[in-house]
Enzyme design. Structure first.
Site, mmCIF file in Angstrom:
data_model
loop_
_atom_site.group_PDB
_atom_site.id
_atom_site.type_symbol
_atom_site.label_atom_id
_atom_site.label_comp_id
_atom_site.label_asym_id
_atom_site.label_seq_id
_atom_site.Cartn_x
_atom_site.Cartn_y
_atom_site.Cartn_z
ATOM 1 N N HIS A 84 -2.610 0.567 7.259
ATOM 2 C CA HIS A 84 -2.774 0.812 5.822
ATOM 3 C C HIS A 84 -2.285 2.224 5.484
ATOM 4 C CE1 HIS A 84 -4.276 -0.260 1.946
ATOM 5 N NE2 HIS A 84 -5.169 0.719 1.889
ATOM 6 N N CYS A 127 0.833 -1.211 0.000
ATOM 7 C CA CYS A 127 0.000 0.000 0.000
ATOM 8 C C CYS A 127 0.867 1.260 0.000
ATOM 9 C CB CYS A 127 -0.957 0.006 1.184
ATOM 10 S SG CYS A 127 -0.181 -0.262 2.786
ATOM 11 N N ASP A 158 -8.334 4.544 -1.588
ATOM 12 C CA ASP A 158 -7.785 3.283 -1.071
ATOM 13 C C ASP A 158 -7.093 2.504 -2.190
ATOM 14 O OD1 ASP A 158 -7.333 0.752 0.040
ATOM 15 O OD2 ASP A 158 -9.080 0.926 1.340
#
Ligand code: CA
Length: 251
Positions: free
Chosen positions: A194, A81, A212
């Site tokens: 994250h 991520c 995201d």
């Protein structure tokens, strides 16, 4: 154009049977080819909903939305991520990119060539990131190996008010970006730490839009400032520090 494709496209007679075949194939395998995202629950709002779209239309701080959406990528593996987020920002800032064999003479940051820079590997090796992700400090050190200026804020040393002020300011300005590092479970999502960019702020509802990068899992969501703050103000056991956010400006 590829000759065989061109042949098919030019033969109208073939078009209808081909169309029917493709349609049939899509129906037959429809459930297996569609993305299976997890549901957006609780106090989160899916961007891809009437309400989510309305929040974007009403947003006055959305300068970063367009450049980020043009560079929006899916993280290459479950722990990438941070890499995907950095690549989006470096491309959006139009920082000179390294070569990438698959694109010939064209240059673009990818999650693979990002680590071609020797300095990035001195911060952390890609195989380590692929296994366990990265901390907020590693995130900022990795970005700093390129020609940008980074300011890192751990939630424990900052405040909700400071975050809102700096984030909104950034989202109103072109040519700079903000990444957030938060704990998913604190937002009711699955599950660990994250990292993703923020693309807009809606003043009326006091919500931020998170792009995201695990696009196989969740859509972009609108999250309230207090929920996002709480999820950043959590302890990362790898660093022993709280999560937080980074501001990225060109040098
Ligand atoms: Ca900005």
């Amino acid at each position: 154009m590829n000759r065989s494709i061109s042949k098919i496209c030019n033969k109208k007679l073939l078009y209808k049977p081909l169309q029917a075949f493709i349609l049939g194939l899509c129906i037959a395998t429809g459930t297996s080819v569609m993305a299976q995202l997890l549901p957006v629950k609780g106090n989160l709002i899916n961007l891809n909903s009437r309400e989510g779209e309305q929040l974007l239309l009403e947003s006055k701080a959305r300068t970063d939305y367009l450049p980020l959406s043009l560079q929006f990528v899916t993280q290459d593996n479950l722990a990438y991520c941070g890499v995907a987020s950095i690549v989006m920002v470096l491309n959006a800032l139009e920082i000179p990119a390294p070569e990438s064999p698959e694109y010939g003479k064209f240059r673009l940051f990818t999650q693979e060539n990002f680590f071609n820079n020797e300095k990035t590997r001195q911060v952390v090796e890609p195989q380590v990131v692929a296994r366990k992700g990265m901390t907020l400090d590693q995130l900022s050190q990795l970005i700093e190996t390129y020609a940008v200026k980074v300011q890192v804020y751990h939630a424990g040393n900052s405040s909700l008010e400071e975050f809102r002020k700096l984030a909104v300011q950034n989202l109103e300005q072109p040519g700079n970006f903000i990444l957030v590092n938060y704990l998913r479970s604190s937002l009711g999502q699955e599950t660990g730490g994250h990292i993703s960019p923020i693309g807009a702020y809606n003043e009326k509802t006091d919500r931020f839009l998170i792009f995201d990068v695990s696009r196989y899992k969740y859509p972009p969501i609108w999250v309230s400032t207090s929920d996002l703050w709480q999820s950043m103000n959590t302890l990362d056991s790898d660093s022993g520090k709280t999560r937080g956010f980074v501001l990225i400006n060109p040098q």
